[in-house]
Design a protein around this motif. Structure first.
Motif, PDB file in Angstrom:
ATOM      1  N   GLY A 451       0.844  -1.184   0.000  1.00 13.07           N
ATOM      2  CA  GLY A 451       0.000   0.000   0.000  1.00 13.07           C
ATOM      3  C   GLY A 451       0.883   1.239   0.000  1.00 13.07           C
ATOM      4  N   ASP A 452       0.388   2.346  -0.548  1.00 15.05           N
ATOM      5  CA  ASP A 452       1.218   3.560  -0.579  1.00 15.05           C
ATOM      6  C   ASP A 452       1.528   4.040   0.836  1.00 15.05           C
ATOM      7  OD1 ASP A 452      -1.519   4.165  -0.438  1.00 15.05           O
ATOM      8  OD2 ASP A 452      -1.315   6.090  -1.469  1.00 15.05           O
ATOM      9  N   SER A 453       0.595   3.825   1.734  1.00 15.41           N
ATOM     10  CA  SER A 453       0.820   4.212   3.124  1.00 15.41           C
ATOM     11  C   SER A 453       1.866   3.322   3.778  1.00 15.41           C
ATOM     12  CB  SER A 453      -0.514   4.152   3.865  1.00 15.41           C
ATOM     13  OG  SER A 453      -0.314   4.074   5.237  1.00 15.41           O
ATOM     14  N   ILE A 476       3.711  -0.442  -5.817  1.00 14.34           N
ATOM     15  CA  ILE A 476       2.990   0.434  -4.893  1.00 14.34           C
ATOM     16  C   ILE A 476       1.549   0.545  -5.375  1.00 14.34           C
ATOM     17  CG2 ILE A 476       2.878   2.719  -3.804  1.00 14.34           C
ATOM     18  CD1 ILE A 476       5.562   1.495  -3.277  1.00 14.34           C
ATOM     19  N   MET A 477       0.627   0.069  -4.543  1.00  8.44           N
ATOM     20  CA  MET A 477      -0.797   0.204  -4.862  1.00  8.44           C
ATOM     21  C   MET A 477      -1.188   1.627  -4.443  1.00  8.44           C
ATOM     22  SD  MET A 477      -1.400  -2.923  -5.884  1.00  8.44           S
ATOM     23  CE  MET A 477      -3.062  -3.507  -5.689  1.00  8.44           C
ATOM     24  N   ASN A 478      -1.080   2.560  -5.371  1.00  5.60           N
ATOM     25  CA  ASN A 478      -1.149   3.980  -5.034  1.00  5.60           C
ATOM     26  C   ASN A 478      -2.544   4.544  -5.234  1.00  5.60           C
ATOM     27  OD1 ASN A 478      -0.720   6.644  -4.562  1.00  5.60           O
ATOM     28  ND2 ASN A 478       0.830   6.928  -6.165  1.00  5.60           N
ATOM     29  N   ASN A 479      -3.288   4.631  -4.128  1.00  4.25           N
ATOM     30  CA  ASN A 479      -4.615   5.254  -4.201  1.00  4.25           C
ATOM     31  C   ASN A 479      -4.647   6.593  -3.483  1.00  4.25           C
ATOM     32  OD1 ASN A 479      -4.554   4.373  -1.577  1.00  4.25           O
ATOM     33  ND2 ASN A 479      -6.571   3.436  -1.595  1.00  4.25           N
ATOM     34  N   ASN A 480      -3.477   7.213  -3.360  1.00  2.00           N
ATOM     35  CA  ASN A 480      -3.346   8.571  -2.807  1.00  2.00           C
ATOM     36  C   ASN A 480      -3.650   8.685  -1.323  1.00  2.00           C
ATOM     37  OD1 ASN A 480      -2.691   9.471  -5.351  1.00  2.00           O
ATOM     38  ND2 ASN A 480      -4.694  10.384  -5.791  1.00  2.00           N
ATOM     39  N   GLY A 481      -3.660   7.574  -0.616  1.00  2.00           N
ATOM     40  CA  GLY A 481      -3.911   7.778   0.802  1.00  2.00           C
ATOM     41  C   GLY A 481      -4.006   6.524   1.634  1.00  2.00           C
ATOM     42  N   ILE A 482      -4.302   6.753   2.896  1.00  2.00           N
ATOM     43  CA  ILE A 482      -4.456   5.693   3.888  1.00  2.00           C
ATOM     44  C   ILE A 482      -5.898   5.191   3.791  1.00  2.00           C
ATOM     45  CG2 ILE A 482      -4.373   5.179   6.357  1.00  2.00           C
ATOM     46  CD1 ILE A 482      -2.412   7.587   6.590  1.00  2.00           C
ATOM     47  N   TYR A 483      -6.065   3.947   3.498  1.00  2.00           N
ATOM     48  CA  TYR A 483      -7.370   3.324   3.220  1.00  2.00           C
ATOM     49  C   TYR A 483      -7.933   3.795   1.880  1.00  2.00           C
ATOM     50  CZ  TYR A 483      -6.857   2.659   8.259  1.00  2.00           C
ATOM     51  OH  TYR A 483      -6.361   2.376   9.490  1.00  2.00           O
ATOM     52  N   ARG A 484      -8.161   5.113   1.759  1.00  2.00           N
ATOM     53  CA  ARG A 484      -8.647   5.684   0.488  1.00  2.00           C
ATOM     54  C   ARG A 484      -7.956   7.029   0.283  1.00  2.00           C
ATOM     55  NH1 ARG A 484     -14.398   4.063  -0.507  1.00  2.00           N
ATOM     56  NH2 ARG A 484     -14.648   6.080  -1.499  1.00  2.00           N
TER      57      ARG A 484
HETATM   58 MG    MG Z   1      -3.459   3.684  -0.028  1.00  2.00          MG
END
Ligand code: MG
Ligand code: ADP
Length: 570
Positions: A451-453, A476-484
């Protein structure tokens, strides 16, 4: 003194290195600094592989993972006070996960520390380490180094493995003694990991219970993976014929595609089973303590458990047939007792489980084939699933929230000890240390799905990966944040939400900064191509995989652990 020729002398530096080498240590995970800088250099000079990290926590996580992978204590070396504290997190992690590890830390001098006179990096490290380790020792005299190392190795390995702290005051390293006497003082530990054979009555009791079960279930944990009794475990599971659930780091002990694997029918088997046979797995929070809704009607289960640690029994549920011993010895004894006339459970149970598994797998399959851009977890991890099944020797490292939960359930593992993850604490930041250890200890290609976090807790170690030119591919599974990545500031101010990062970050450029391969991909086809190239080249690679911001859920699968109240929130 002047009348003694230096060549007849040895010192603390060399005795410590000789003691480790005598006991088969080959690798040290290190962060240099006062007072252990030269210790690392001398160790390298003496033929040990010394890998220096950028932060002690990751050197420690590498040592912990090495312990799990090799069944020998992983060695981490740190400087005093802050370096020690950084390493201590990993030592506590090793102890919690029941993995053998030794944290050797330099410390400042007792005379100053004990009178609190204010030394450079003054800290009473031994006292601080003790509650977080299986054992903690300090060596004060060069002639005791052999003893100290022997005690540390035995404590780390014997019985339930764990983390051991070894305190090395700086002055010890410079102490000298006669070289011949020094060599004689070293101890090569004999049989540090003795077989632990179960009592015959315990075997009879367990076989009796297992044979009466109508809807039996096996749960295999990472203690079984650690035990390296892979063939025996497989033979036992196949002889019994029970459906089984692998805990996350036991995945691959039997291939996840095995016909008895019930992972895709987890809810059904936990709820409906009448007898649960735990093999090197604890009934801790990861199994909701063996109670609650997931486990069906209260009192509906009988538990049988193999564990090397006697006090693990009854820690959460009544264990009706405790099997105290190492997994290999217990499995062997059970198979001998069972012989060749074992009645496998009725098809009405195993068939129902199988049907559920096949139904759920079929339902999931088309979702794993999507080529959405930006990606979702199914499309991206569907690619990873294919690539791991084509390359089953790759060690998969995995951490994050959704990146962890989704990857664990989607990506099958086909061989033992090919999955390293967040372990018993469910922590973030183990990724890069684990990846380094996996590459160094196995020589195999490593794929870290992060995860990115999670990556943010250990990302600087990409430099370490490049420096040693390790075959590590990081996605890196980059979804711009923690959880979402789509959270908003609950106070409405200008600051971003507490759970988001800079949008569209280019983590791949971090890898490029150190000479590795860095790529951004935003669809599954491109991801497949990029990972394939990384596997073919074995070059350090970081793939920034763009995942939709809204993909993923709060805390992944463990959102229920967040406290809540009836007072209204957002
Ligand atoms: Mg994330
Ligand atoms: P998981 O998280 O996969 O369920 P746990 O870490 O909770 O696994 O449990 C592993 C268990 O295995 C621990 O209770 C530990 O004492 C036990 N164990 C470790 N090594 C061995 C071994 N060689 N034989 C039997 N049990 C072992």
């Amino acid at each position: 003194s002047a009348e003694i020729a230096p060549e007849t002398l040895t010192d603390g530096f060399h005795l410590l290195i000789d003691a480790l080498k005598l006991n088969g240590v080959e690798t040290i995970y290190n962060v240099p600094g006062i007072p252990i800088t030269d210790l690392g250099r001398y160790a390298q000079a003496q033929g040990l592989r010394v890998l220096s990290f950028r932060h002690e926590q990751h050197a420690g996580y590498a040592a912990a993972a090495a312990g799990f992978l090799t069944k020998k204590p992983g060695i981490c070396m740190t400087v005093s006070a802050p370096g020690f504290l950084n390493g201590l997190t990993a030592l506590a992690h090793a102890t919690t996960n029941c993995w053998p590890m030794i944290l050797i830390s330099g410390s400042s001098e007792r005379e100053i520390v004990d009178l609190q006179r204010g030394d450079y990096e003054e800290m009473d490290q031994l006292a601080i380490a003790r509650p977080h380790a299986k054992a903690a020792y300090r060596i004060l005299h060069a002639q005791d180094i052999g003893l100290g190392v022997a005690r540390a190795i035995r404590a780390a390995l014997t019985g339930r493995p764990g983390g051991v702290y070894l305190d090395v005051p700086g002055a010890l390293l410079g102490q000298v003694m006669d070289a011949v006497e020094g060599e004689k003082s070293l101890i090569k530990v004999v049989d540090p990991n003795p077989a632990s054979v179960p009592a015959p009555e315990a075997i009879d009791r367990a076989v009796e219970l297992l044979s009466k079960a109508k809807k039996p279930l096996i749960i295999i944990g990472k203690g079984a993976a650690y035990a390296q009794a892979d063939d025996k475990v497989r033979e036992l599971v196949e002889t019994l014929g029970f459906p089984y659930l692998p805990m996350s780091m036991a995945k691959g002990l039997l291939p996840d595609t095995h016909p008895q694997c019930a992972s895709a029918a987890r809810s059904l088997v936990l709820k409906e089973s009448d007898c649960v046979f735990l093999i090197g797995a604890r009934l801790n929070w990861l199994l909701s303590h063996g109670e609650g809704k997931a486990w069906g009607e209260k009192g509906s289960k009988t538990f049988v458990q193999i564990d090397i640690e006697p006090t693990e029994m009854d820690s959460n549920q009544k264990i009706s047939a405790p099997l105290i011993g190492d997994v290999g010895s217990v499995a062997t004894a059970l198979l001998e007792k069972i012989g060749s006339n074992w009645q496998k459970p009725d098809e009405s149970w195993t068939g129902a489980v199988r049907e559920k598994v096949e139904g759920n797998v079929a339902k999931m399959a088309p979702r794993l084939k999507n080529n959405n851009s930006p990606m979702d977890y199914q499309g991206s991890l569907g690619v990873i699933k294919d690539l791991i099944s084509e390359n089953p020797d790759v060690v998969l490292v995995n951490e994050g929230a959704n990146a962890l939960d989704q990857c664990r359930s989607i990506v099958d593992i086909h061989k033992p000890r090919k999955r390293l993850d967040v372990g018993t604490w469910g922590i973030m930041g183990i990724g890069m240390g684990s990846a380094v250890a996996a590459a160094v200890e196995t020589g195999n290609q490593v794929l870290a799905v992060e995860g990115d976090s999670a990556f943010g807790f250990c990302g600087m170690e990409v430099e370490t990966i490049c420096r040693y030119n390790l075959p590590v591919c990081i996605v890196i599974m980059n979804n711009n944040g923690i959880y979402r990545g789509d959270g908003e500031n609950w106070g409405g101010g200008d600051d971003p939400s507490t759970t988001v990062f800079v949008k569209d970050s280019r983590y791949d450029m971090m890898m490029q900064a150190f000479g590795g391969v860095g790529l951004t991909v935003d669809n599954p086809d491109a991801l497949r191509q990029a990972v394939k190239e990384a596997f073919a080249s074995r070059k350090p690679t970081l793939i920034n995989a763009v995942i939709a911001e809204g993909a993923g859920k709060e805390s992944g699968n463990i959102g229920n652990l967040n406290p809540s109240s009836v007072v209204a929130q957002q």
